[in-house]
Every structure is written in C-alpha cells, then in structure tokens.
Scaffold this active site. Structure first.
Site, short mmCIF file in Angstrom:
data_model
loop_
_atom_site.label_atom_id
_atom_site.label_comp_id
_atom_site.label_asym_id
_atom_site.label_seq_id
_atom_site.Cartn_x
_atom_site.Cartn_y
_atom_site.Cartn_z
N GLU A 47 41.73 46.25 46.55
CA GLU A 47 42.34 45.23 46.15
C GLU A 47 43.67 45.60 45.95
O GLU A 47 43.82 46.80 46.00
CB GLU A 47 42.14 44.79 44.98
CG GLU A 47 40.79 44.19 44.64
CD GLU A 47 40.34 44.56 43.41
OE1 GLU A 47 40.45 45.14 42.17
OE2 GLU A 47 39.55 43.92 42.64
N LEU A 97 39.19 39.68 44.49
CA LEU A 97 39.22 40.51 43.28
C LEU A 97 37.80 40.68 42.81
O LEU A 97 37.98 39.96 42.24
CB LEU A 97 40.45 39.11 42.13
CG LEU A 97 40.71 40.39 41.17
CD1 LEU A 97 41.67 41.95 41.16
CD2 LEU A 97 41.12 38.95 40.30
N SER A 98 36.98 41.14 44.17
CA SER A 98 36.15 41.37 43.34
C SER A 98 35.44 42.69 43.36
O SER A 98 35.13 42.76 44.56
CB SER A 98 34.63 40.47 44.39
OG SER A 98 33.33 40.72 43.53
N GLU A 99 35.70 43.98 42.61
CA GLU A 99 34.35 45.05 43.05
C GLU A 99 33.42 44.92 43.62
O GLU A 99 33.11 46.17 44.83
CB GLU A 99 34.41 46.11 42.16
CG GLU A 99 36.53 46.13 41.65
CD GLU A 99 36.85 45.90 40.90
OE1 GLU A 99 38.27 44.79 40.75
OE2 GLU A 99 35.91 44.00 40.42
N GLN A 136 41.37 51.12 41.47
CA GLN A 136 42.55 50.82 41.29
C GLN A 136 42.62 51.91 39.48
O GLN A 136 43.51 52.67 39.42
CB GLN A 136 43.69 50.59 40.93
CG GLN A 136 44.18 50.24 42.85
CD GLN A 136 44.68 48.62 42.64
OE1 GLN A 136 45.32 48.08 41.81
NE2 GLN A 136 45.48 48.73 44.44
N HIS A 163 41.54 51.28 30.73
CA HIS A 163 42.04 51.63 31.62
C HIS A 163 42.16 53.33 31.94
O HIS A 163 42.40 54.15 32.96
CB HIS A 163 43.48 51.42 31.78
CG HIS A 163 43.86 50.09 32.23
ND1 HIS A 163 43.35 49.07 31.22
CD2 HIS A 163 44.24 48.88 32.94
CE1 HIS A 163 43.94 48.22 31.04
NE2 HIS A 163 44.03 48.34 32.47
#
Length: 320
Positions: free
Chosen positions: A29, A56-58, A80, A128
């Site tokens: 991304e 947006l799809s890992e 990320q 995160h």
C-alpha cells in the site's frame, strides 16, 4: 565516506535488487509514494508494473506475492504496521513457509516481507506498536532484525536472494540511526551474529535498536565492567555458536529484547545459555512486561519498554 541512514540503506538494497534481477518486484500500500522510505523513488525508476500499489487488503497482496514467488518471481511486500502481520499469518506461516518443506524442495517461495518502523514509535499506541518477531522465529521462518544501516542493507540484500520466505523487522527505534560507510555495501549472511563490542565480564545480547542502548551502557560502565555486546541480527536461524563462544569468554548473560516476556526471544536465549553450561551466574532479561499493550501517552509508552536504566541495573546485578 558516506553518512548512510537506516531507511536509505533499505531503499538502496531494494533498488540494487530491482536493478540486478528482473524477477524482483514490490507490492504494498502506497509503495509508489514511498511513505515509509523503503520504496521512495522506486516506482518512478522501475515502473508501476514492478513497484505495485495495491488495494487496502494485506491478505490479497500477500497471497498474490506467494503465488508470484511460486512461479519464479522474487517479490518483496511492505507492511507499514507490525500488527498487520497478524492478518497475513495464515498465508505466511501455513502456506509460504511450508510449501518447500511439504514438497521436498520442489516448490520454492522466495518472498521477503519488510516491516519498516516495527515496534513502538512515540504515541502510536496499542494496535501499532507490537514487535512480534518472536512469533515468526517460533514458527521457523527466517527472521531478521538489523540494528545498523549497514546491516539493514546487507540483510535485506540476502533476504531477497534467499529461496525461502524471510521476514525483516526494521525497528522504529533504529530508523534515525546513521552510519559512516567507508566500504562498498555487501550482503550480510543470514544466521550470523555480530559482536559490536568485545568484553570479558558479561555478555549483553541486544536485539534491533536496543543494540545502541547496550553500547551506550557498555561505554558508561567500561571503567568498572567489561561488557561484550552481541547482536544476533538473525533471530531464526539463531547463531547459537556465537552466543556459546561469547559466554565462554564472560560466563554471564543479560538479554535486552523489545517484545513481551513470556515465550519471547529472551527466554530462548536464556535457555540456550543454560544448555551450554557456560554460566557462572543466573542469566537476566530486560523485556516488555507480560501482555503489554502500549498506551498512547508517550510517558507510559516509554515506561513499558526496555530502557538504558534497566539494562544498566541488569548488568550490575549480573556481575555482583
């Protein structure tokens, strides 16, 4: 002499790999914009068909990368945020990692996963800030955590060339590190530790950005204690011979590990040391507390992470 930053080292390793091998490609991304530094400028240089901005799809682009690796490509995917690894754990642990093992080497998956900015940054909070490198070492995937720009370049270069899937964690705490580079950058062998500072009284094993804290503590204590600073660099396969050799010189062990305490890498290192029979004092570990969810408040965030004060106290305790 060139002053090389950690993100630039990763960027240069990836650029060199793209230039040298047309089978190398990048998926992720916003890789076109290079927001994390890893892919900065590469889409303009190598084109959008090799440096591919994904939806947006890992799960989707990780699966696509595994398929590409199976048919001869050498994909690099960028995640990320370290917690995104949980989303793709099935694809990596149960598919990419096992294809070669379950086919007797007939199928290879030369896939590299890079997590630039792993671990905590100030104020990034619970979802995160994880540092789950021990999870991938436990699975048996090649797991790398370089501490310096030179090692970041060398380990990423080796990872991309490797025929097995590799996960490389680039710690947020190391991204600001710069290094004077006087020789050509070269690949660093996977599975080989590095002694940053020799010593005779205690071995301080530090992972990733904690290497720099370990070196600072070693320098501070140098007038009274000789601290050997050992950087595993590769968490799996672990360079157990280097640890055993270091303990033969010192007989004491402290481990600094920026992950949760239970079943973490520090526990594995302590077990290895105990099995070696080289210890003259109980080993110690400095880690995050069990079950840690790092809070948003910077002061609380830092309070839960391994610190120089904690490392200093552990070293002093080990040599009593």
């Amino acid at each position: 002499m060139t002053l090389l930053s950690y993100p630039k080292a990763l960027n240069r390793a990836l650029a060199d790999a793209l230039a040298d091998d047309p089978a190398v490609c990048v998926l992720g991304e916003d890789v076109g914009a290079g927001l994390a530094g890893l892919t900065l400028g590469l889409q303009q240089r190598f084109g959008a068909d090799r440096v591919v901005d994904t939806p947006l799809s890992e799960q989707a682009f990780t699966s696509a990368a595994i398929g590409a690796a199976l048919v001869g490509m050498r994909p690099v995917i960028e995640l990320q945020i370290p917690s995104l690894l949980y989303l793709v754990l099935e694809q990596l642990a149960n598919q990419a990692h096992k294809f070669s093992l379950m086919t007797g080497g007939q199928a290879r998956v030369p896939l590299t996963v890079v997590v630039p900015g792993s671990g905590s940054r100030s104020g990034w909070a619970g979802q995160h800030s994880d540092h789950p490198y021990s999870l991938f070492a436990h699975i048996g995937m090649k797991t790398l955590v370089p501490a310096t720009p030179g090692d970041a370049y060398g380990l990423l270069a080796s990872a991309i060339r490797d025929d097995d899937p590799v996960v490389l964690f680039a710690p947020a705490g190391a991204l600001a590190v710069r290094e004077d580079v006087t020789a050509p950058l070269v690949p660093v062998p996977i599975g080989r530790a590095r002694v940053h500072r020799p010593g005779t009284d205690v071995t301080l094993v530090a992972v990733g950005h904690l290497v720099h804290d370990a070196l600072a503590v070693a320098e501070e204590l140098a007038p009274e204690i000789s601290v050997e600073v050992l950087d595993p660099r590769t968490l799996y396969p672990l360079d157990r011979a280097a640890l055993t050799a270091s303990l033969a010189r010192t007989g004491r062990l402290v481990v600094a590990d920026d992950s949760n305490r239970t079943s973490g890498l520090a526990a594995e290192l302590l077990a290895t040391a105990a099995e070696s029979g080289r210890l003259s004092a109980p080993p110690l570990r400095v880690t995050r507390p069990d079950g840690t969810v790092l809070p948003f408040a910077p002061a609380l965030d830092r309070a839960l992470q391994p610190s120089r004060d904690a490392l200093r106290e552990a070293v002093l305790t080990a040599v009593k």
